[in-house]
Write a protein that holds these residues in place. Structure first.
Motif, short mmCIF file in Angstrom:
data_model
loop_
_atom_site.label_atom_id
_atom_site.label_comp_id
_atom_site.label_asym_id
_atom_site.label_seq_id
_atom_site.Cartn_x
_atom_site.Cartn_y
_atom_site.Cartn_z
N ILE A 158 0.71 -1.17 -0.12
CA ILE A 158 -0.01 -0.07 0.03
C ILE A 158 0.73 1.31 -0.09
N LEU A 159 1.98 1.23 0.96
CA LEU A 159 2.69 2.42 1.02
C LEU A 159 3.58 2.76 -0.24
N HIS A 161 2.73 2.02 -3.39
CA HIS A 161 1.84 2.29 -4.37
C HIS A 161 1.54 3.89 -4.09
N LYS A 162 1.28 4.39 -2.92
CA LYS A 162 1.29 5.77 -2.37
C LYS A 162 2.30 6.38 -2.85
N TYR A 163 3.67 6.06 -2.60
CA TYR A 163 4.64 6.50 -2.77
C TYR A 163 4.99 7.00 -4.29
N GLU A 164 4.77 5.80 -5.11
CA GLU A 164 4.77 5.95 -6.40
C GLU A 164 3.75 7.15 -7.08
N GLN A 165 2.79 7.48 -6.27
CA GLN A 165 1.77 8.11 -6.80
C GLN A 165 2.56 9.63 -6.44
N LEU A 166 3.00 9.84 -5.11
CA LEU A 166 3.45 10.97 -4.79
C LEU A 166 4.74 11.43 -5.69
N ASN A 190 2.37 17.54 -2.17
CA ASN A 190 2.49 15.88 -2.35
C ASN A 190 3.79 15.71 -2.02
N VAL A 192 6.65 13.87 0.22
CA VAL A 192 6.75 12.52 1.04
C VAL A 192 7.24 12.82 2.29
N PHE A 212 6.44 9.17 6.69
CA PHE A 212 6.00 8.13 5.70
C PHE A 212 7.29 7.31 5.19
#
Length: 138
Positions: free
Chosen positions: A32-33, A35-40, A49, A51, A55
Motif C-alpha cells: 500500500i505504501l 503504491h502511494k509513494y509511486e503516486q507521490l 504532495n 513525502v 512516511f
C-alpha cells in the motif's frame, strides 16, 4: 469487553474493537505504501504532495520486516491463513513472524491452541508448510 474482564492476547481476550478490526501484515502495508509513494513521486513538483519523513521511515520499516515482497505471494499468504479460521490478529502475527515450527507458532500465538476452535498440531504444521512453500518460490 467488560471492565472487569482482563485483556489477555494468549486467550484472544483483546477487546471487541480489536477483534473486529481489519489487521494488515507488514507485507500488505508495504504494498500500500509503495503504491502511494509511486503516486507521490509522479506529482513531486506539487509541494502539497511531498513525502514526509514519517512516511519514508514507515515505508522503510515495513519493507525491511516484510517476509513477502511479491503481491501474489502476499495474497496467497492471507488466503492460506484465512483457511484456518484465525482471528485477524492471529493471522497477522503468523504472517509477519513466519514461525517455522509448531512450537514457535504456539509460542507466538498461544490462542491458536486455547480458543474454542483450537488447531491441532497437524493442522498448524500443514499451515506452516504451506507458508514455507510460498517463501521458497517467491
Amino acid at each position: 469487553m467488560s471492565g472487569e474482564e482482563e485483556e489477555n492476547a494468549a486467550e484472544l481476550k483483546i477487546g471487541d474493537e480489536f477483534l473486529k478490526a481489519k489487521c494488515l501484515m507488514n507485507c500488505e502495508v508495504s504494498l500500500i505504501l509503495e503504491h502511494k509513494y509511486e503516486q507521490l513521486q509522479q506529482t513531486a513538483d506539487d509541494p502539497m504532495n511531498q513525502v514526509s519523513q514519517v512516511f519514508e521511515k514507515s515505508l522503510q520499516y515495513v519493507k525491511r520486516f516484510s517476509r513477502y515482497k511479491n503481491p501474489d505471494a502476499v495474497r496467497q499468504v492471507r488466503e492460506i491463513l484465512a483457511r484456518y479460521q484465525l482471528a485477524e490478529f492471529e493471522l497477522c502475527v503468523l504472517g509477519n513472524l513466519c514461525p517455522e515450527t509448531v512450537e514457535e507458532a504456539i509460542a507466538m500465538v498461544p490462542s491458536i491452541k486455547t480458543r474454542g476452535r483450537a488447531q491441532d498440531d497437524e493442522a498448524i504444521e500443514k499451515m506452516l508448510n504451506d507458508l514455507s512453500l510460498i517463501k521458497k518460490f517467491e
